[in-house]
Write a protein that holds these residues in place. Structure first.
Motif, mmCIF file in Angstrom:
data_model
loop_
_atom_site.group_PDB
_atom_site.id
_atom_site.type_symbol
_atom_site.label_atom_id
_atom_site.label_comp_id
_atom_site.label_asym_id
_atom_site.label_seq_id
_atom_site.Cartn_x
_atom_site.Cartn_y
_atom_site.Cartn_z
ATOM 1 N N TRP A 535 -11.290 85.853 39.746
ATOM 2 C CA TRP A 535 -11.927 84.751 39.028
ATOM 3 C C TRP A 535 -13.122 84.199 39.797
ATOM 4 O O TRP A 535 -14.199 83.985 39.235
ATOM 5 N N LEU A 536 -12.969 83.978 41.095
ATOM 6 C CA LEU A 536 -14.060 83.389 41.861
ATOM 7 C C LEU A 536 -15.216 84.362 42.066
ATOM 8 O O LEU A 536 -16.332 83.951 42.360
ATOM 9 N N GLU A 537 -14.955 85.678 41.921
ATOM 10 C CA GLU A 537 -16.028 86.665 42.085
ATOM 11 C C GLU A 537 -16.892 86.808 40.838
ATOM 12 O O GLU A 537 -18.004 87.333 40.908
ATOM 13 N N LEU A 538 -16.366 86.370 39.678
ATOM 14 C CA LEU A 538 -17.106 86.607 38.432
ATOM 15 C C LEU A 538 -18.472 85.939 38.443
ATOM 16 O O LEU A 538 -19.447 86.476 37.906
ATOM 17 N N SER A 539 -18.560 84.770 39.047
ATOM 18 C CA SER A 539 -19.847 84.067 39.088
ATOM 19 C C SER A 539 -20.894 84.851 39.869
ATOM 20 O O SER A 539 -22.100 84.641 39.687
ATOM 21 N N TRP A 540 -20.444 85.745 40.736
ATOM 22 C CA TRP A 540 -21.352 86.504 41.587
ATOM 23 C C TRP A 540 -21.671 87.879 41.011
ATOM 24 O O TRP A 540 -22.280 88.703 41.690
ATOM 25 N N ALA A 541 -21.280 88.115 39.783
ATOM 26 C CA ALA A 541 -21.561 89.403 39.151
ATOM 27 C C ALA A 541 -22.888 89.331 38.408
ATOM 28 O O ALA A 541 -23.145 88.381 37.663
ATOM 29 N N ASP A 542 -23.738 90.328 38.614
ATOM 30 C CA ASP A 542 -25.015 90.399 37.909
ATOM 31 C C ASP A 542 -24.895 91.046 36.531
ATOM 32 O O ASP A 542 -25.866 91.107 35.792
ATOM 33 N N ALA A 543 -23.720 91.562 36.198
ATOM 34 C CA ALA A 543 -23.550 92.309 34.949
ATOM 35 C C ALA A 543 -23.848 91.425 33.746
ATOM 36 O O ALA A 543 -23.536 90.226 33.731
ATOM 37 N N SER A 544 -24.427 92.054 32.725
ATOM 38 C CA SER A 544 -24.774 91.312 31.510
ATOM 39 C C SER A 544 -23.561 91.003 30.648
ATOM 40 O O SER A 544 -23.565 90.040 29.881
ATOM 41 N N LEU A 593 -20.418 80.737 33.543
ATOM 42 C CA LEU A 593 -20.410 82.115 33.048
ATOM 43 C C LEU A 593 -21.025 82.205 31.655
ATOM 44 O O LEU A 593 -21.805 83.108 31.348
ATOM 45 N N LEU A 594 -20.656 81.256 30.802
ATOM 46 C CA LEU A 594 -21.171 81.270 29.436
ATOM 47 C C LEU A 594 -22.663 80.990 29.413
ATOM 48 O O LEU A 594 -23.421 81.615 28.669
ATOM 49 N N SER A 595 -23.100 80.055 30.235
ATOM 50 C CA SER A 595 -24.511 79.694 30.236
ATOM 51 C C SER A 595 -25.375 80.841 30.726
ATOM 52 O O SER A 595 -26.471 81.084 30.218
ATOM 53 N N CYS A 596 -24.893 81.593 31.739
ATOM 54 C CA CYS A 596 -25.655 82.714 32.296
ATOM 55 C C CYS A 596 -25.973 83.765 31.242
ATOM 56 O O CYS A 596 -26.974 84.465 31.336
ATOM 57 N N ARG A 597 -25.075 83.893 30.269
ATOM 58 C CA ARG A 597 -25.227 84.983 29.305
ATOM 59 C C ARG A 597 -25.483 84.474 27.898
ATOM 60 O O ARG A 597 -25.266 85.176 26.918
ATOM 61 N N SER A 598 -25.968 83.234 27.811
ATOM 62 C CA SER A 598 -26.255 82.673 26.485
ATOM 63 C C SER A 598 -27.502 83.291 25.879
ATOM 64 O O SER A 598 -27.606 83.424 24.651
ATOM 65 N N GLY A 599 -28.448 83.699 26.714
ATOM 66 C CA GLY A 599 -29.668 84.291 26.191
ATOM 67 C C GLY A 599 -29.534 85.774 25.954
ATOM 68 O O GLY A 599 -29.927 86.304 24.911
ATOM 69 N N SER A 600 -28.978 86.475 26.905
ATOM 70 C CA SER A 600 -28.761 87.914 26.779
ATOM 71 C C SER A 600 -27.424 88.237 27.407
ATOM 72 O O SER A 600 -26.971 87.563 28.325
ATOM 73 N N GLY A 601 -26.800 89.266 26.922
ATOM 74 C CA GLY A 601 -25.484 89.620 27.418
ATOM 75 C C GLY A 601 -24.392 89.029 26.543
ATOM 76 O O GLY A 601 -24.649 88.477 25.464
ATOM 77 N N SER A 602 -23.169 89.111 27.022
ATOM 78 C CA SER A 602 -22.042 88.629 26.233
ATOM 79 C C SER A 602 -20.876 88.322 27.156
ATOM 80 O O SER A 602 -20.811 88.797 28.285
ATOM 81 N N ILE A 603 -19.971 87.526 26.651
ATOM 82 C CA ILE A 603 -18.707 87.269 27.346
ATOM 83 C C ILE A 603 -17.603 87.277 26.307
ATOM 84 O O ILE A 603 -17.711 86.639 25.250
ATOM 85 N N THR A 604 -16.558 88.040 26.594
ATOM 86 C CA THR A 604 -15.384 88.122 25.719
ATOM 87 C C THR A 604 -14.172 87.707 26.520
ATOM 88 O O THR A 604 -13.977 88.162 27.654
ATOM 89 N N ILE A 605 -13.377 86.838 25.952
ATOM 90 C CA ILE A 605 -12.202 86.304 26.638
ATOM 91 C C ILE A 605 -10.957 86.840 25.950
ATOM 92 O O ILE A 605 -10.793 86.703 24.739
ATOM 93 N N ILE A 606 -10.078 87.451 26.738
ATOM 94 C CA ILE A 606 -8.868 88.077 26.208
ATOM 95 C C ILE A 606 -7.659 87.375 26.813
ATOM 96 O O ILE A 606 -7.545 87.249 28.034
#
Length: 965
Positions: A535-544, A593-606
């Motif tokens: 969880w704490l590493e997700l903020s440091w991911a550059d992935a879209s 996390l959501l704000s980082c990918r609001s313009g491009s990319g996506s986030i899916t929560i399962i």
């Protein structure tokens, strides 16, 4: 001096953090950040920062000298690096010794009967909990004594005073060995003028710097460091902040927050999200981004499906896995889809075969349990070594011998087995040689701890002396890394406090296994792999694209529940990180996390609905951070059922089974009465068991099966006929004493004198039945019956076959009548006619039918009639036939005679036997019966022989036995 700085959370974190660090460097040439100490939340975050710095410098066409990067825990640990801090293994070993000590009132008050039992598993589990409690307190620089003072007015101050006494004794014992625990080491690294805390911490969650004393700046801060950067650490341990507070008086401390400056009021001076703001702040999350899944496997399937359907490239995707239970499913599911994964948290060290071999070996040496030996013998690394050495028998024969011994003697320990087992076959003698070889590595009695590690080293050296490593392969790299980890662990346990304590061999191996179970192996990241980030590493991911699994309460936000020493209320009072802070932290991180990918990319929560074991899970409370008008609809959706899965196809075999064809010799001219009954029950199962000699093995077997229980009672009842004084005895007490004595002798001779609870219960049940049988036998004697013979062997010639069997007992009445008795120990009493005849079926062949008593029936067994045929030829009289029933309900014990047995019935039985023997001779073993009781080999064809076995192939077996290949 502290400076709070904000980074744009409309873009990912690593690149921004790197750009901000490099922007303050204006000198020409390479970027030299060696004067900077960067503090990041995790080791993986540090790797990401260094990578981002290198990429950013490369874009500028310049080289970069990275800063030193530490986690908050690493920064605190640096303050005590010159002290002899006890390792985890040393501390746990000392706890085991102390908790086992006699006359310790504080421990008895805390743990009661559990400590008095002093079971090894409890000792280690309790030691681990005590260490975890001290670790939590150490986050704020507290000792247990400090907590006891601060919680003096709590509900149970006596309990904390007892805990403080335990902690003090542990510290004194460590000091006697020249070691200090981590928390006290940090105290020693501070100024001697440090004042113990006497008041609760501040509302912000930490004590003021004066409470911590003065940090040794020279030890905590190298001379070259002129700047400290606290980079996106939303939840640092309070003690790390105390160190940073002290260091800020000497160098600048820049605090980077991944959020817009407009939210400055939502963070404290250290960049921590304020609880009162984030616990109610809405999170901009669309319902379409939330996927419901049934369990961990379905979560992994959802991830694989989303990646496939959206064509997400692995390089542009990161998978969040805050729930450790989901991680192995993700790795396996994506691997089957051709996608490599990398877990920055590392893989369990026990997954490496060489390490699991050590764990199995240690488990056996610790417990001497036969079950542990079985697991060790089946380890592929040991089997490979035994095959290379040569045993004189095959590995299959060796393992079959181990199974045979286990099934026959049901030993709990190897010592118990050796006491009641005499090897007879070559495979059993080979098993003894392997046991002797393995036992040679057992540590001598003293000194135990050093020799235990030496024994393991010698065992591993022997096991892998023929291993050739293929340089550069992943398997070789893992083997070498695991070997290094084992070597380091052995060295730690073979020296220092652990060696000085002179642990028993069992304790030493138990501690080793405990540490192995918690160790991890860190591998290089494969090219093109998808990260399974914490969880704490997700903020440091550059992935879209972010696929966040395990969005369930307790996992997200991370929640500490049910701590036996430090519940959430106590953690709040002690200034430790608590659940409300974690909720605020995780609400902020999800918003980021959501704000980082609001313009491009996506986030899916399962989110899953249940655990692997089916325990229900709740949705993460963060998912309810929505506008009030949307709350009801959000709740309705989150608590709805996930999409119904496609029905799983029924289990089927991949191809029709073709059992091995037996040779003509397999249909021997001698057949037992019991085998004949098995053929009547089901020809196909008879073929598997009697012709192919197949039989199952239950490795978890721990008690007698029905046949073995009956055999035990049979052997005891033989005493009635073999002892002349008992054959006509009418005293129930005398008979009962003789029968129970015979049962115990038989039982202990086969299973040893130290019986497991299941075996002890079965022996008791057998004795109860035998005492009831003794009472019935005394009654029979008073009625004029005398036992004439027991275990009388018979042989009858019929249709070219020799039918053999054993009559349990032959009785003779004083008036000359003869009675043949068969003992039955089934759960319920049975009448002979019910066991031998059943209603006719349309599929029954004519030779199986019997018309008697005005109705047509079919034979289901021939045992007693064949006994009667033998007696008629041998004794010249028509005998009575009956069962001596010894059921579970001892009040139903008695003899049931077949009153309708007649010469006509015996002749009909001869006709049935002749038909069955002819079918066996002709190889008729098909079709299988569909209405028989469960058969131990049914699982090989999933309970459906007709559907799983090639019927045409089996039908080809029908014909003359000489035609069989």
């Amino acid at each position: 001096m502290k400076r709070l700085q904000f980074l744009d959370w409309g873009a990912t974190l690593p690149a921004q953090a790197a750009a901000r660090l490099l922007s303050s460097y204006s000198a020409p040439g390479s970027f030299d950040l060696s004067h900077v100490l960067a503090v990041v939340p995790t080791e993986e975050a540090g790797r990401r920062l260094r990578q981002a710095l290198a990429q950013s410098a490369d874009r500028h066409g310049r080289a970069a000298v990275p800063p030193e990067v530490l986690t908050p825990e690493g920064l605190v640990a640096r303050c005590s690096k010159d002290l002899a801090v006890a390792g985890r293994g040393e501390s746990l070993a000392l706890w085991m010794v102390l908790l086992r000590a006699e006359n310790w009132d504080a421990a008895d008050r805390l743990f009661g009967a559990q400590r008095r039992n002093r079971e090894r598993a409890w000792l280690l589990a309790t030691a681990e909990k005590l260490e975890e409690m001290r670790d939590l307190l150490g986050e704020n620089g507290l000792l247990v004594a400090d907590a006891a003072r601060l919680l003096e007015d709590c509900d149970d101050p006596e309990r904390w005073r007892d805990l403080a006494e335990l902690d003090a004794r542990h510290a004194e014992a460590l000091a006697a060995h020249g070691k200090v625990d981590r928390n006290r080491a940090l105290r020693k690294s501070e100024s001697a003028s440090r004042r113990p805390p006497t008041s609760p911490p501040t509302a912000r969650g930490g004590r003021d710097a004066g409470g911590h004393g003065h940090v040794d700046v020279e030890q905590a801060l190298p001379a070259r460091v002129r700047q400290i950067a606290l980079v996106a650490v939303p939840d640092p341990m309070p003690q790390a902040l105390a160190v940073l507070e002290a260091l800020s008086e000497h160098v600048a401390v820049d605090i980077y927050v991944h959020a817009p400056e407009s939210l400055a009021q939502a963070f404290d001076a250290w960049g921590r999200p304020l609880t009162e703001v984030w616990r109610s702040r809405p999170i901009d999350l669309q319902e379409s981004a939330i996927v419901l899944a049934r369990d961990p496997l379905h979560q992994a399937e959802c991830v694989a499906r989303i990646m496939h359907d959206a064509a997400l490239a692995p390089a542009a995707t990161v998978i969040g896995a805050p729930d450790a239970e989901v991680r192995p499913y993700l790795a396996a599911q994506l691997a089957s889809a051709g996608v490599a994964t990398h877990d920055p948290a590392g893989l369990p060290l026990l997954r490496e075969p060489s390490v699991s071999l050590v764990a199995h070996f240690a488990n056996w040496l610790e417990t001497d349990r036969f079950e542990a030996l079985q697991q060790l013998l089946r380890h592929p690394e040991l089997l490979a070594r035994l095959a290379a050495e040569g045993l004189g028998v095959s590995l299959e024969a060796l393992l079959a011998a181990a199974d045979e011994v286990q099934q026959k003697h049901l030993p709990e320990t190897v010592a118990e087995l050796r006491a009641c087992w005499t090897p007879r076959t070559a495979a059993e003698r080979a098993l003894v040689s392997v046991l002797d070889r393995l036992a040679a590595w057992e540590a001598p009695a003293a000194p135990v701890a050093p020799s235990a590690a030496g024994s393991l080293r010698a065992f591993l050296a022997w096991t892998f002396e023929t291993r050739l490593l293929q340089g550069g392969t992943p398997e070789s790299r893992r083997f070498i890394a695991a070997a290094d980890a084992l070597t380091e662990l052995f060295e730690r346990l073979d020296s220092g406090v652990t060696a000085a304590l002179s642990l028993s061999r069992a304790d030493w191996f138990a501690l080793l296994r405990h540490l192995l179970e918690r160790a991890h192996l860190y591998e290089e990241r494969p090219a093109g792999a998808v990260d399974l980030a914490g969880w704490l590493e997700l903020s440091w991911a550059d992935a879209s694209h972010v696929l966040l699994t395990g969005a369930n309460d307790g996992r997200l936000p991370e929640t500490l529940v049910g701590d036996p020493f430090l519940p959430d209320s106590a953690r709040k009072r002690l200034g430790l990180r608590h659940n409300e802070q974690r909720r605020a932290r995780d609400a902020y991180l999800l918003s980021s996390l959501l704000s980082c990918r609001s313009g491009s990319g996506s986030i899916t929560i399962i989110l899953g609905k249940s655990t692997r074991e089916g325990e229900p899970l709740r949705p993460s409370r963060l998912l309810f951070h929505c506008a009030d008008e949307s709350l009801a609809e959000r709740a309705r959706y989150l608590f709805s059922a996930p999409d119904k899965p496609e029905p799983e196809p029924p289990r089927t075999v991949c191809w029709r089974l073709q059992p091995r064809r037996a040779s003509a010799a397999s249909t021997a001219a001698t057949i037992s009465v019991t085998a004949l009954q098995e053929y009547l029950s089901c020809p196909f199962r008879y073929y598997l068991r009697r012709v192919l000699r197949m039989r199952p093995v239950d490795p978890a077997k721990c008690e007698l099966d029905a046949l073995e229980f009956g055999t035990l009672c049979h052997h005891a009842l033989e005493e009635l006929g073999r002892n002349a004084s008992l054959s006509s005895c009418d005293d129930g007490a005398t008979l009962a004493a003789a029968l129970t004595r015979a049962a115990r002798t038989q039982f202990h001779g086969r299973y040893g004198t130290s019986l497991s609870p299941p075996l002890a219960l079965q022996l008791d049940a057998a004795e109860q039945r035998l005492r009831a049988a003794a009472a019935e036998q005394a009654r029979q004697a008073r009625e004029g019956w005398r036992i004439e013979g027991v275990e009388v062997e018979l042989a009858v010639e019929l249709c070219g076959f020799r039918i053999t069997g054993t009559i349990d007992r032959v009785d003779r009445h004083s008036d000359g009548r003869l009675r043949l008795i068969d003992y039955k120990t089934s759960a319920h009493p049975r009448r002979p006619e019910e066991a031998h005849l059943r209603p006719r079926r349309s599929s029954d062949p004519p030779w199986r039918l019997f018309s008697g008593g005005g109705r047509e029936q079919a034979w289901s067994a021939l045992q007693l009639p064949i006994y009667g045929l033998f007696a008629r030829e041998c004794y010249g009289v028509e005998p009575l036939l009956g069962y001596f029933n010894l059921p579970a309900a001892v009040t139903e014990t008695g003899i049931a005679t077949w009153t309708e047995a007649s010469a006509e019935l015996l002749e009909a039985a001869v006709g049935c036997a002749s038909g069955a023997l002819a079918a066996i001779r002709d190889g008729v073993f098909w079709p299988p019966a569909a209405d028989v009781a469960a058969f131990e080999l049914d699982e090989i064809y999933l309970g459906d022989a007709v559907g799983a076995v090639d019927g045409a192939w089996m039908a080809a077996l029908q014909g003359a036995s000489a035609a069989l290949p």
